[in-house]
Write a protein that holds these residues in place. Structure first.
Motif: not given
Lengths: 179, 179
Positions: B130-132, B134-135, B139-140, B142-144
């Motif tokens: 469901g989520v790409r 390449d991340i 990190t994803a 924390r950015l969210l």
């Protein structure tokens, strides 16, 4: 001296750092410190300017690019991450300031000016069809910068790290997490 | 009393707020305040708990949903925005804490625990496709959360505003800005 002061501002808080603390951390006398600068507030201003100048230089560089607004926006976000990484302690000082003095208010005004540069780019990219039409440009600009600025809370600069964190930010922001 | 204390903590800073200030803002005596609570730190803890409890309740609700991880992740981000909007002053107190005392450290530990809940959801969503791919999940996450938390800096709650700001956050985060 600026680097030493900024380190203390971030560790203890600006209000809890004295000119004496700054002198001690440099192994010099307080009067030697005053020989170079007028006081703590001048150091704060210099620190915030170092962060803000980096951001506005990035904005100027991006403005000169002959590419669609979407690409300029993406470049500006990427370069903001790199400025934040390169000038980490200075940007951290900048983002903690609440506007209690004139010097702090001036820095907040420049931050708002930078927000507007990003908002303007989102608007242009939207007009060109590069950015989705269903998002409000000022909101998009603040969410983008909110994501970038959050790095001061959890990211720690390391060699080669800025590029990969800039990739993560721009991938999430422009392509989205959905596969 | 908690609401009055939290307002002062956000206006002046926790360190610059005394029990006397809190009493004055309520029009009662300091000893009346101490009749109800043990001190300033108890008020800080209660405020941070109000924010954190809201986030963990949202996590529990989302865990119970029988939908793909991507959708649970999106729901959790949406609900975090709504908790932040509903408990704005409490979340603001929480996010300004630097971990100077045991009570503050405990709150930071709970924040990290919440980060891990989000990281885990990103991982699951990635495993389900469901989520790409390449991340990096931490990190994803924390950015969210960096994007959500930035709302305390520039968003001001207004009736009906939480839903539309939650839409903007989830659109940017999951679909991306690119048209």
């Amino acid at each position: 001296m600026l680097a030493a002061a900024v380190r203390l501002f971030n560790e203890r808080g600006y209000d809890y750092t004295s000119m004496f603390d700054i002198a001690v951390s440099l192994g010099i006398t307080k009067s030697s410190v005053y020989h170079h600068i007028s006081g703590k507030e001048q150091l704060l201003q210099m620190a915030m300017d170092r962060a803000l100048d980096g951001l506005f230089e990035a904005a100027d560089e991006v403005r000169a690019l002959d590419v669609p607004a979407l690409e300029r926006l993406e470049q500006l976000i990427r370069r903001s991450v790199i400025v934040l990484s390169d000038r980490f302690e200075y940007v951290t000082v900048l983002l903690r300031v609440r506007g209690n003095t004139e010097v702090e208010q001036h820095a907040l005004d420049r931050r708002r000016e930078f927000d507007l540069v990003v908002t303007e780019l989102v608007k242009q990219a939207q007009a060109e069809g590069g950015v989705r039409p269903d998002i409000d440009p000022p909101t998009a600009a603040r969410l983008l910068l909110g994501m970038v600025n959050s790095l001061t809370e959890w990211y720690r600069p390391r060699p080669g790290g800025a590029e990969s964190i800039a990739d993560a930010v721009t991938t999430l922001a422009f392509e989205g997490l959905r596969a």
